[in-house]
Design an enzyme around this catalytic site. Structure first.
Site, short mmCIF file in Angstrom:
data_model
loop_
_atom_site.label_atom_id
_atom_site.label_comp_id
_atom_site.label_asym_id
_atom_site.label_seq_id
_atom_site.Cartn_x
_atom_site.Cartn_y
_atom_site.Cartn_z
N PRO A 89 29.56 57.00 -4.53
CG PRO A 89 28.78 59.20 -4.66
CD PRO A 89 29.51 58.15 -5.44
CB SER A 118 28.02 59.39 0.70
OG SER A 118 26.87 60.17 1.01
CE1 TYR A 141 22.98 64.70 -2.98
CE2 TYR A 141 23.66 63.31 -1.16
CZ TYR A 141 23.06 63.46 -2.39
OH TYR A 141 22.55 62.37 -3.03
CB THR A 167 25.42 64.83 -5.84
OG1 THR A 167 26.43 63.84 -5.64
CG2 THR A 167 24.16 64.17 -6.38
CE LYS A 242 27.10 59.79 -7.99
NZ LYS A 242 25.72 59.86 -7.50
CG HIS A 266 21.06 59.87 -7.24
ND1 HIS A 266 21.60 61.07 -6.87
CD2 HIS A 266 20.99 59.16 -6.08
CE1 HIS A 266 21.82 61.08 -5.56
NE2 HIS A 266 21.48 59.93 -5.07
C1 LIG Z 1 21.61 53.25 -1.19
C2 LIG Z 1 22.21 54.29 -2.09
C3 LIG Z 1 22.67 55.47 -1.53
C4 LIG Z 1 23.23 56.45 -2.35
N1 LIG Z 1 23.77 57.56 -1.79
C5 LIG Z 1 24.30 58.51 -2.56
C6 LIG Z 1 24.90 59.67 -2.00
O1 LIG Z 1 24.97 59.83 -0.79
N2 LIG Z 1 25.38 60.60 -2.85
C7 LIG Z 1 25.33 60.46 -4.21
O2 LIG Z 1 25.78 61.34 -4.94
N3 LIG Z 1 24.80 59.35 -4.77
C8 LIG Z 1 24.31 58.39 -3.98
N4 LIG Z 1 23.81 57.26 -4.55
C9 LIG Z 1 23.88 57.07 -6.00
C10 LIG Z 1 25.19 56.35 -6.38
O3 LIG Z 1 26.29 57.17 -6.14
C11 LIG Z 1 25.21 55.96 -7.86
O4 LIG Z 1 24.92 57.08 -8.65
C12 LIG Z 1 24.28 54.80 -8.23
O5 LIG Z 1 24.12 53.92 -7.16
C13 LIG Z 1 24.82 54.07 -9.43
O6 LIG Z 1 23.97 53.07 -9.84
P1 LIG Z 1 24.13 51.50 -9.49
O7 LIG Z 1 23.69 51.37 -8.07
O8 LIG Z 1 23.22 50.89 -10.47
O9 LIG Z 1 25.57 51.13 -9.69
C14 LIG Z 1 23.28 56.26 -3.75
C15 LIG Z 1 22.81 55.06 -4.29
C16 LIG Z 1 22.30 54.07 -3.47
C17 LIG Z 1 21.83 52.78 -4.09
C1 LIG Z 2 18.24 65.04 -1.22
C2 LIG Z 2 18.59 63.60 -1.39
C3 LIG Z 2 19.29 63.01 -0.19
C4 LIG Z 2 19.61 61.58 -0.43
C5 LIG Z 2 20.75 61.11 0.41
C6 LIG Z 2 21.38 59.84 0.03
C7 LIG Z 2 21.25 59.52 -1.41
O1 LIG Z 2 21.81 60.15 -2.25
C8 LIG Z 2 20.41 58.41 -1.80
O2 LIG Z 2 19.84 57.74 -0.93
O3 LIG Z 2 20.29 58.17 -3.01
#
Ligand SMILES: Cc1cc2nc3c(=O)[nH]c(=O)nc-3n(C[C@H](O)[C@H](O)[C@H](O)COP(=O)(O)O)c2cc1C
Ligand SMILES: CCCCCCC(=O)C(=O)O
Length: 371
Positions: A89, A118, A141, A167, A242, A266
């Site tokens: 996501p 997400s 979330y 998450t 997660k 994350h």
């Molecule tokens: C720009 C961005 C936004 C993300 N948004 C979310 C999110 O909305 N919810 C969530 O559970 N994880 C979020 N993540 C974490 C990803 O789901 C994931 O755990 C992570 O990007 C994995 O690492 P990688 O980018 O090295 O593959 C986000 C990551 C990035 C880079």
């Molecule tokens: C409380 C955390 C909100 C972050 C929303 C998006 C995300 O997971 C990320 O940017 O990473």
């Protein structure tokens, strides 16, 4: 359905691996959006370690294997997947492409890859589901407004999402210094549309000398294991957590009747100086003992990384930033191409290590001096 495969020839010819998308993506993003998409928390040590730890691991090749009828298929929660790779996501994908998550789901469908959407997607979860021809999971979330949270779950169920991914590693946002320095803020036209209409918390107004976090409204409504039990009672969908990095949390997840665990930090965006996900996977796999699917994300950039994660106990992996960089560079065809590259790399790595199917992948693939 528009077919992203038909546009694959528009991909820059010099892109031979996922990492090659990064420089193209950077050119196409403002400094602020780049900071949000590529950055991590604080000094970004965990962000870098996620990749570096994979690179430190060494594989052992095998000679003359019989690879007849090889494949990479697997089943998770009764759902069939062609390969052990899903899209993680990622919030606000319209920041990098006008179609945002709609382009991504098109690519995921063409590549036959599962996608986790997400809560903070920039496209309505129903609109994404309408485009999907691949399994979709919804990342949740838990919101301060629990009635709104319940409605989100019901919306995801009604739209046909096939699992709920909660998450659990971000009760508060990580300290995103890179974003702060760049002055990142969501531009007009990009928002968390699925959260429209939700009551928000009163703004925190801590003054010098006040506690910036403790005692404030945010932690009072942060989810705990109680909310996990509540969600368990709320949905019949497979429920995954997660953001597990500690074996005791994996033990607790098992006790709470959770269906799947995603080992994740994350992508290095929450608590900096945590270890890389691949470094904690084996310890968590020992707790889980194969009783439920264990997935991993963070730093997966190569087919050999996928193989290493599976060798250390993961059933599948998720990728985050690489597909966003491909989306920014070439839209849906870019994401499709990136996924195909990763799949091809995995199959080559399996063939060269003598693995005909995922069931052949085990810890003995790794070369560990002294063991
Ligand atoms: C720009 C961005 C936004 C993300 N948004 C979310 C999110 O909305 N919810 C969530 O559970 N994880 C979020 N993540 C974490 C990803 O789901 C994931 O755990 C992570 O990007 C994995 O690492 P990688 O980018 O090295 O593959 C986000 C990551 C990035 C880079
Ligand atoms: C409380 C955390 C909100 C972050 C929303 C998006 C995300 O997971 C990320 O940017 O990473």
């Amino acid at each position: 359905m528009h077919d992203p495969l038909s546009k694959l020839q528009q991909i820059p010819a010099s892109i031979a691996a996922l990492a090659d998308y990064e420089s193209f993506a950077r050119e196409r993003m403002s400094e602020q959006v780049w900071a949000y998409m590529a950055g991590g928390a604080a000094d970004e040590l965990t962000l870098r370690d996620n990749c570096a730890a994979f690179q430190r691991l060494r594989l052992r090749s095998r000679a003359l294997p019989d690879l007849t009828d090889g494949h990479t298929r697997l089943e998770l929660f009764g759902q069939r997947f062609e390969q052990p790779i899903l899209l993680a996501p990622v919030a606000y994908q319209k920041l990098v492409h006008p179609d945002g998550e709609l382009a991504t789901v098109l690519a995921a469908s063409a590549a036959r890859v599962g996608m986790v959407v997400s809560t903070q997607a920039s496209v309505a979860l129903e609109d994404i589901a309408r485009q999907a021809q691949t399994p979709l999971w919804f990342q949740l979330y838990v919101q301060p407004d629990r009635a709104f949270t319940r409605e989100l779950v019901q919306r995801a169920e009604a739209a046909g999402y096939q699992a709920l991914v909660v998450t659990v590693d971000a009760p508060v946002s990580g300290l995103r210094n890179r974003e702060q320095r760049a002055g990142f803020a969501l531009p007009e036209g990009v928002e968390a549309v699925n959260l429209r209409g939700m009551r928000s918390l009163p703004p925190t107004t801590a003054r010098i000398g006040d506690s910036p976090l403790f005692g404030g409204p945010l932690l009072a409504v942060a989810p705990t294991w109680r909310e996990l039990a509540w969600l368990r009672s709320l949905t019949c969908l497979p429920l995954l957590v997660k953001g597990v990095m500690h074996p005791e949390d994996a033990r607790r997840a098992l006790a709470e009747g959770i269906d799947g665990i995603i080992v994740s930090n994350h992508g290095g965006r929450t608590l900096d100086t945590q270890p890389a996900t691949i470094e904690v996977l084996e310890e968590i796999a020992r707790v889980v003992e194969g009783r439920l699917p264990l997935l991993l994300d963070g730093g997966v950039r190569r087919g050999t990384d996928v193989l290493k994660a599976l060798a250390l106990g993961a059933s599948a992996v998720l990728v985050g930033r690489p597909y966003v960089f491909a989306l920014a560079t070439a839209g849906a065809p870019g994401v499709c191409h990136a996924l195909q590259l990763l799949r091809a790399e995995l199959e080559v790595a399996m063939a060269l290590t003598g693995c005909r199917t995922l069931a052949d992948i085990g810890p003995d693939l790794l070369w560990r001096p002294g063991r």
